[in-house]
Write a protein that holds these residues in place. Structure first.
Motif, PDB file in Angstrom:
ATOM      1  N   GLU A  22       0.827  -1.200   0.000  1.00  0.00           N
ATOM      2  CA  GLU A  22       0.000   0.000   0.000  1.00  0.00           C
ATOM      3  C   GLU A  22       0.864   1.254   0.000  1.00  0.00           C
ATOM      4  OE1 GLU A  22      -2.496  -0.492   3.409  1.00  0.00           O
ATOM      5  OE2 GLU A  22      -3.720  -2.046   2.447  1.00  0.00           O
ATOM      6  N   GLU A  23       1.943   1.235   0.773  1.00  0.00           N
ATOM      7  CA  GLU A  23       2.839   2.385   0.816  1.00  0.00           C
ATOM      8  C   GLU A  23       3.533   2.578  -0.526  1.00  0.00           C
ATOM      9  OE1 GLU A  23       6.652   3.995   3.352  1.00  0.00           O
ATOM     10  OE2 GLU A  23       5.381   2.445   4.212  1.00  0.00           O
ATOM     11  N   LEU A  24       3.958   1.489  -1.142  1.00  0.00           N
ATOM     12  CA  LEU A  24       4.593   1.563  -2.455  1.00  0.00           C
ATOM     13  C   LEU A  24       3.610   2.095  -3.494  1.00  0.00           C
ATOM     14  CD1 LEU A  24       7.037   0.983  -4.260  1.00  0.00           C
ATOM     15  CD2 LEU A  24       6.168  -1.339  -4.546  1.00  0.00           C
ATOM     16  N   GLU A  25       2.368   1.636  -3.445  1.00  0.00           N
ATOM     17  CA  GLU A  25       1.347   2.109  -4.370  1.00  0.00           C
ATOM     18  C   GLU A  25       1.106   3.608  -4.196  1.00  0.00           C
ATOM     19  OE1 GLU A  25      -3.289   1.328  -4.484  1.00  0.00           O
ATOM     20  OE2 GLU A  25      -2.149  -0.439  -5.138  1.00  0.00           O
ATOM     21  N   ARG A  26       1.076   4.081  -2.938  1.00  0.00           N
ATOM     22  CA  ARG A  26       0.912   5.512  -2.675  1.00  0.00           C
ATOM     23  C   ARG A  26       2.057   6.316  -3.272  1.00  0.00           C
ATOM     24  NH1 ARG A  26      -0.472   4.402   2.368  1.00  0.00           N
ATOM     25  NH2 ARG A  26       1.566   4.929   3.214  1.00  0.00           N
ATOM     26  N   LEU A  31       4.257   9.865  -7.513  1.00  0.00           N
ATOM     27  CA  LEU A  31       5.255  10.076  -8.566  1.00  0.00           C
ATOM     28  C   LEU A  31       4.575  10.312  -9.908  1.00  0.00           C
ATOM     29  CD1 LEU A  31       8.325   9.931  -9.308  1.00  0.00           C
ATOM     30  CD2 LEU A  31       7.907   7.547  -9.871  1.00  0.00           C
ATOM     31  N   MET A  32       3.537   9.527 -10.198  1.00  0.00           N
ATOM     32  CA  MET A  32       2.814   9.693 -11.460  1.00  0.00           C
ATOM     33  C   MET A  32       2.154  11.066 -11.536  1.00  0.00           C
ATOM     34  SD  MET A  32       1.181   5.917 -11.930  1.00  0.00           S
ATOM     35  CE  MET A  32       0.361   6.275 -13.468  1.00  0.00           C
ATOM     36  N   ASP A  34       3.127  13.819  -9.863  1.00  0.00           N
ATOM     37  CA  ASP A  34       4.157  14.860  -9.903  1.00  0.00           C
ATOM     38  C   ASP A  34       4.743  15.055 -11.299  1.00  0.00           C
ATOM     39  OD1 ASP A  34       3.800  15.369  -7.253  1.00  0.00           O
ATOM     40  OD2 ASP A  34       5.548  14.236  -6.581  1.00  0.00           O
ATOM     41  N   PHE A  35       4.835  13.985 -12.070  1.00  0.00           N
ATOM     42  CA  PHE A  35       5.419  14.072 -13.405  1.00  0.00           C
ATOM     43  C   PHE A  35       4.367  14.034 -14.512  1.00  0.00           C
ATOM     44  CE2 PHE A  35       9.000  12.723 -10.816  1.00  0.00           C
ATOM     45  CZ  PHE A  35       9.967  13.610 -11.248  1.00  0.00           C
ATOM     46  N   ASN A  36       3.097  14.291 -14.156  1.00  0.00           N
ATOM     47  CA  ASN A  36       1.980  14.321 -15.111  1.00  0.00           C
ATOM     48  C   ASN A  36       1.887  13.049 -15.948  1.00  0.00           C
ATOM     49  OD1 ASN A  36       1.116  16.878 -14.337  1.00  0.00           O
ATOM     50  ND2 ASN A  36       2.617  17.864 -15.684  1.00  0.00           N
ATOM     51  N   LEU A  37       2.214  11.931 -15.350  1.00  0.00           N
ATOM     52  CA  LEU A  37       2.146  10.664 -16.085  1.00  0.00           C
ATOM     53  C   LEU A  37       0.712  10.204 -16.288  1.00  0.00           C
ATOM     54  CD1 LEU A  37       5.173   8.782 -14.523  1.00  0.00           C
ATOM     55  CD2 LEU A  37       5.047   9.953 -16.719  1.00  0.00           C
ATOM     56  N   PHE A  38      -0.210  10.693 -15.450  1.00  0.00           N
ATOM     57  CA  PHE A  38      -1.615  10.339 -15.648  1.00  0.00           C
ATOM     58  C   PHE A  38      -2.085  10.857 -17.002  1.00  0.00           C
ATOM     59  CE2 PHE A  38      -1.785  10.344 -10.882  1.00  0.00           C
ATOM     60  CZ  PHE A  38      -2.042   8.996 -10.763  1.00  0.00           C
ATOM     61  N   ASP A  39      -1.690  12.080 -17.347  1.00  0.00           N
ATOM     62  CA  ASP A  39      -2.085  12.665 -18.624  1.00  0.00           C
ATOM     63  C   ASP A  39      -1.484  11.888 -19.785  1.00  0.00           C
ATOM     64  OD1 ASP A  39      -3.482  14.621 -17.278  1.00  0.00           O
ATOM     65  OD2 ASP A  39      -1.775  16.001 -17.248  1.00  0.00           O
ATOM     66  N   GLU A  40      -0.215  11.527 -19.658  1.00  0.00           N
ATOM     67  CA  GLU A  40       0.450  10.803 -20.743  1.00  0.00           C
ATOM     68  C   GLU A  40      -0.121   9.404 -20.927  1.00  0.00           C
ATOM     69  OE1 GLU A  40       4.686  10.919 -20.766  1.00  0.00           O
ATOM     70  OE2 GLU A  40       4.721  13.024 -20.154  1.00  0.00           O
ATOM     71  N   MET A  41      -0.581   8.801 -19.830  1.00  0.00           N
ATOM     72  CA  MET A  41      -1.172   7.464 -19.917  1.00  0.00           C
ATOM     73  C   MET A  41      -2.623   7.506 -20.368  1.00  0.00           C
ATOM     74  SD  MET A  41       0.433   5.683 -16.537  1.00  0.00           S
ATOM     75  CE  MET A  41      -0.766   4.373 -16.593  1.00  0.00           C
ATOM     76  N   GLY A  42      -3.195   8.693 -20.446  1.00  0.00           N
ATOM     77  CA  GLY A  42      -4.580   8.817 -20.882  1.00  0.00           C
ATOM     78  C   GLY A  42      -5.588   8.579 -19.780  1.00  0.00           C
ATOM     79  N   MET A  43      -5.182   8.604 -18.534  1.00  0.00           N
ATOM     80  CA  MET A  43      -6.126   8.355 -17.441  1.00  0.00           C
ATOM     81  C   MET A  43      -7.189   9.435 -17.301  1.00  0.00           C
ATOM     82  SD  MET A  43      -4.077   6.388 -14.456  1.00  0.00           S
ATOM     83  CE  MET A  43      -5.510   5.846 -13.555  1.00  0.00           C
ATOM     84  N   PRO A  44      -6.897  10.738 -17.544  1.00  0.00           N
ATOM     85  CA  PRO A  44      -7.981  11.713 -17.426  1.00  0.00           C
ATOM     86  C   PRO A  44      -9.093  11.480 -18.443  1.00  0.00           C
ATOM     87  CG  PRO A  44      -5.886  12.816 -17.333  1.00  0.00           C
ATOM     88  CD  PRO A  44      -5.615  11.381 -17.706  1.00  0.00           C
ATOM     89  N   ASN A  45      -8.785  10.858 -19.559  1.00  0.00           N
ATOM     90  CA  ASN A  45      -9.799  10.575 -20.574  1.00  0.00           C
ATOM     91  C   ASN A  45     -10.521   9.260 -20.308  1.00  0.00           C
ATOM     92  OD1 ASN A  45      -9.004  12.904 -21.884  1.00  0.00           O
ATOM     93  ND2 ASN A  45      -7.468  11.834 -23.074  1.00  0.00           N
ATOM     94  N   GLU A 124      -9.444   5.378  -6.886  1.00  0.00           N
ATOM     95  CA  GLU A 124      -9.550   6.175  -5.662  1.00  0.00           C
ATOM     96  C   GLU A 124      -8.226   6.866  -5.350  1.00  0.00           C
ATOM     97  OE1 GLU A 124     -12.253   6.964  -3.755  1.00  0.00           O
ATOM     98  OE2 GLU A 124     -13.323   6.003  -5.394  1.00  0.00           O
ATOM     99  N   GLN A 125      -7.118   6.160  -5.550  1.00  0.00           N
ATOM    100  CA  GLN A 125      -5.806   6.765  -5.330  1.00  0.00           C
ATOM    101  C   GLN A 125      -5.569   7.891  -6.337  1.00  0.00           C
ATOM    102  OE1 GLN A 125      -4.183   5.649  -2.705  1.00  0.00           O
ATOM    103  NE2 GLN A 125      -2.503   7.080  -2.889  1.00  0.00           N
ATOM    104  N   TYR A 126      -5.989   7.662  -7.570  1.00  0.00           N
ATOM    105  CA  TYR A 126      -5.869   8.687  -8.615  1.00  0.00           C
ATOM    106  C   TYR A 126      -6.652   9.942  -8.221  1.00  0.00           C
ATOM    107  CZ  TYR A 126      -7.079  11.010 -13.015  1.00  0.00           C
ATOM    108  OH  TYR A 126      -7.307  11.938 -13.986  1.00  0.00           O
TER     109      TYR A 126
END
Length: 149
Positions: A22-26, A31-32, A34-45, A124-126
């Motif tokens: 759980e700590e590693l997942e957090r 990290l994702m 902080d480096f806007n990796l959610f956007d690059e992975m397409g998660m906001p869409n 939920e973490q996202y």
């Protein structure tokens, strides 16, 4: 006498491993973000997952007391007297069948997009990280305004 694991609140090795996971997942989620990796992975869409079944089953109900007191914004039918409607946390009312069908597809209110909790731990973490990121931006703006105004 308390042993090492009881002192730290771990009952078994599995509990310790789960806590580390759980700590590693957090940390990975932070990290994702902080480096806007959610956007690059397409998660906001990505479409939001359905609302948690426990939340949906425990939505409060209300009995309609009078006629012409509004309509369900999902099916667009008027509420009838003595009909039971469900109220979601943002205080919007819908026919029970309509809102249950809606929340089995997505976790947000059809009117204001207020999000209900889901059963998906990754989503939920996202959500937590996106909320933290917005709060951080507001804090930075307030700090900037206090320094330069």
């Amino acid at each position: 006498m308390v042993d090492y694991f009881q002192e730290r609140g771990f009952n078994t090795v599995e509990d310790a491993d789960r806590s580390r996971e759980e700590e590693l997942e957090r940390h990975i989620m932070r990290l994702m973000a902080d480096f806007n990796l959610f956007d690059e992975m397409g998660m906001p869409n990505q479409l939001a997952p359905p609302a948690s079944p426990e939340i949906v089953n425990n939505l409060p109900e209300e009995k309609i007391q009078e006629t012409n007191c509004g309509k369900c914004d999902i099916c667009l039918k008027e509420y009838e007297k003595d009909e039971t409607v469900k109220i979601i946390p943002c205080k919007h009312k819908f026919h029970s069948e309509c809102i249950i069908a809606w929340l089995t597809k997505t976790n947000s209110c059809p009117l204001c997009r207020h999000e209900l909790p889901t059963s998906d731990p990754i989503y939920e973490q996202y959500r937590k990280e996106k909320k933290r990121q917005k709060e951080r931006e507001i804090d930075i703006e307030n700090l900037h305004n206090s320094m330069f105004s």
